[in-house]
Design a protein around this motif. Sequence first.
Motif, PDB file in Angstrom:
ATOM      1  N   UNK A  60       0.815  -1.217   0.000  1.00  0.00           N
ATOM      2  CA  UNK A  60       0.000   0.000   0.000  1.00  0.00           C
ATOM      3  C   UNK A  60       0.846   1.263   0.000  1.00  0.00           C
ATOM      4  N   UNK A  61       1.863   1.350   0.843  1.00  0.00           N
ATOM      5  CA  UNK A  61       2.647   2.573   0.927  1.00  0.00           C
ATOM      6  C   UNK A  61       3.386   2.898  -0.373  1.00  0.00           C
ATOM      7  N   UNK A  62       4.050   1.932  -1.043  1.00  0.00           N
ATOM      8  CA  UNK A  62       4.653   2.273  -2.340  1.00  0.00           C
ATOM      9  C   UNK A  62       3.611   2.675  -3.397  1.00  0.00           C
ATOM     10  N   UNK A  63       2.414   2.100  -3.319  1.00  0.00           N
ATOM     11  CA  UNK A  63       1.373   2.503  -4.269  1.00  0.00           C
ATOM     12  C   UNK A  63       0.851   3.899  -3.968  1.00  0.00           C
ATOM     13  N   UNK A  64       0.796   4.254  -2.694  1.00  0.00           N
ATOM     14  CA  UNK A  64       0.409   5.622  -2.332  1.00  0.00           C
ATOM     15  C   UNK A  64       1.439   6.602  -2.876  1.00  0.00           C
ATOM     16  N   UNK A  65       2.711   6.252  -2.786  1.00  0.00           N
ATOM     17  CA  UNK A  65       3.767   7.085  -3.347  1.00  0.00           C
ATOM     18  C   UNK A  65       3.558   7.261  -4.850  1.00  0.00           C
ATOM     19  N   UNK A  66       3.294   6.169  -5.544  1.00  0.00           N
ATOM     20  CA  UNK A  66       3.097   6.243  -6.998  1.00  0.00           C
ATOM     21  C   UNK A  66       1.848   7.042  -7.364  1.00  0.00           C
ATOM     22  N   UNK A  67       0.827   6.992  -6.532  1.00  0.00           N
ATOM     23  CA  UNK A  67      -0.408   7.714  -6.835  1.00  0.00           C
ATOM     24  C   UNK A  67      -0.290   9.201  -6.504  1.00  0.00           C
ATOM     25  N   UNK A  68       0.380   9.544  -5.419  1.00  0.00           N
ATOM     26  CA  UNK A  68       0.450  10.945  -4.995  1.00  0.00           C
ATOM     27  C   UNK A  68       1.533  11.751  -5.697  1.00  0.00           C
ATOM     28  N   UNK A  69       2.527  11.087  -6.288  1.00  0.00           N
ATOM     29  CA  UNK A  69       3.594  11.798  -6.989  1.00  0.00           C
ATOM     30  C   UNK A  69       3.038  12.701  -8.095  1.00  0.00           C
ATOM     31  N   UNK A  70       2.235  12.165  -9.042  1.00  0.00           N
ATOM     32  CA  UNK A  70       1.694  13.062 -10.075  1.00  0.00           C
ATOM     33  C   UNK A  70       0.691  14.072  -9.523  1.00  0.00           C
ATOM     34  N   UNK A  71       0.001  13.725  -8.445  1.00  0.00           N
ATOM     35  CA  UNK A  71      -0.951  14.675  -7.848  1.00  0.00           C
ATOM     36  C   UNK A  71      -0.211  15.900  -7.329  1.00  0.00           C
ATOM     37  N   UNK A  72       0.924  15.693  -6.679  1.00  0.00           N
ATOM     38  CA  UNK A  72       1.711  16.825  -6.188  1.00  0.00           C
ATOM     39  C   UNK A  72       2.190  17.686  -7.350  1.00  0.00           C
ATOM     40  N   UNK A  73       2.670  17.049  -8.403  1.00  0.00           N
ATOM     41  CA  UNK A  73       3.135  17.819  -9.561  1.00  0.00           C
ATOM     42  C   UNK A  73       2.003  18.623 -10.189  1.00  0.00           C
ATOM     43  N   UNK A  74       0.835  18.013 -10.315  1.00  0.00           N
ATOM     44  CA  UNK A  74      -0.309  18.705 -10.918  1.00  0.00           C
ATOM     45  C   UNK A  74      -0.760  19.868 -10.048  1.00  0.00           C
ATOM     46  N   UNK A  75      -0.822  19.669  -8.748  1.00  0.00           N
ATOM     47  CA  UNK A  75      -1.292  20.726  -7.860  1.00  0.00           C
ATOM     48  C   UNK A  75      -0.290  21.863  -7.694  1.00  0.00           C
ATOM     49  N   UNK A  76       0.972  21.614  -7.945  1.00  0.00           N
ATOM     50  CA  UNK A  76       1.987  22.653  -7.799  1.00  0.00           C
ATOM     51  C   UNK A  76       2.116  23.526  -9.038  1.00  0.00           C
ATOM     52  N   UNK A  77       1.659  23.056 -10.199  1.00  0.00           N
ATOM     53  CA  UNK A  77       1.760  23.850 -11.433  1.00  0.00           C
ATOM     54  C   UNK A  77       0.383  24.406 -11.768  1.00  0.00           C
ATOM     55  N   UNK A  78       0.230  25.724 -11.777  1.00  0.00           N
ATOM     56  CA  UNK A  78      -1.102  26.317 -11.970  1.00  0.00           C
ATOM     57  C   UNK A  78      -1.781  25.950 -13.294  1.00  0.00           C
ATOM     58  N   UNK A  79      -1.022  25.872 -14.390  1.00  0.00           N
ATOM     59  CA  UNK A  79      -1.659  25.551 -15.673  1.00  0.00           C
ATOM     60  C   UNK A  79      -2.183  24.111 -15.682  1.00  0.00           C
ATOM     61  N   UNK A  80      -1.419  23.180 -15.128  1.00  0.00           N
ATOM     62  CA  UNK A  80      -1.894  21.791 -15.049  1.00  0.00           C
ATOM     63  C   UNK A  80      -3.076  21.674 -14.102  1.00  0.00           C
ATOM     64  N   UNK A  81      -3.026  22.426 -13.013  1.00  0.00           N
ATOM     65  CA  UNK A  81      -4.114  22.403 -12.040  1.00  0.00           C
ATOM     66  C   UNK A  81      -5.416  22.850 -12.692  1.00  0.00           C
ATOM     67  N   UNK A  82      -5.372  23.924 -13.467  1.00  0.00           N
ATOM     68  CA  UNK A  82      -6.569  24.429 -14.138  1.00  0.00           C
ATOM     69  C   UNK A  82      -7.066  23.449 -15.195  1.00  0.00           C
ATOM     70  N   UNK A  83      -6.141  22.860 -15.935  1.00  0.00           N
ATOM     71  CA  UNK A  83      -6.507  21.901 -16.985  1.00  0.00           C
ATOM     72  C   UNK A  83      -7.224  20.686 -16.398  1.00  0.00           C
ATOM     73  N   UNK A  84      -6.672  20.118 -15.330  1.00  0.00           N
ATOM     74  CA  UNK A  84      -7.285  18.942 -14.721  1.00  0.00           C
ATOM     75  C   UNK A  84      -8.575  19.282 -13.984  1.00  0.00           C
ATOM     76  N   UNK A  85      -8.654  20.481 -13.448  1.00  0.00           N
ATOM     77  CA  UNK A  85      -9.886  20.907 -12.793  1.00  0.00           C
ATOM     78  C   UNK A  85     -11.026  20.969 -13.809  1.00  0.00           C
ATOM     79  N   UNK A  86     -10.758  21.556 -14.971  1.00  0.00           N
ATOM     80  CA  UNK A  86     -11.780  21.622 -16.025  1.00  0.00           C
ATOM     81  C   UNK A  86     -12.165  20.217 -16.500  1.00  0.00           C
TER      82      UNK A  86
END
Length: 127
Positions: free
Chosen positions: A67-93
């Motif tokens: 579970x913990x390595x899978x959480x790492x794999x799942x949250x890694x792209x989430x952090x990247x998306x939430x930290x970049x405003x253009x990606x955040x807006x794109x995924x929000x839409x």
Amino acid sequence: MAIQMVYIKRSLSGSDNPQLNTANHVNTTVFLLSMLYFICNGSLTIYYLIPNTTYTDSSTDILVQFTLPQINAALFPVILILRKPSLKQKYKEFLLKVLLLPVRMTRKLLRRGDGYEALAEEEIQAT
């Protein structure tokens, strides 16, 4: 790592230079990703380094090993998306479009009044 992060934050914060603010943003992102990796994968290493541990098929073993390595794999792209405003807006839409799809389809059906058959014919004619 934490001392280095504090030092870099202090040296880059409060600057009017946009390049330093960008460096600070990147530094924070790298720190978040490093902490995520350390928490998820470091716990696995620490778990196996503890002496007198019997490795059975308990729920703790399953949690730590899978579970913990899978959480790492799942949250890694989430952090990247939430930290970049253009990606955040794109995924929000995109998420709004996907989540509101059932609502739009229900409204279409209610407006038409003749049910799923008419909607299916409409989709076939559109393609």
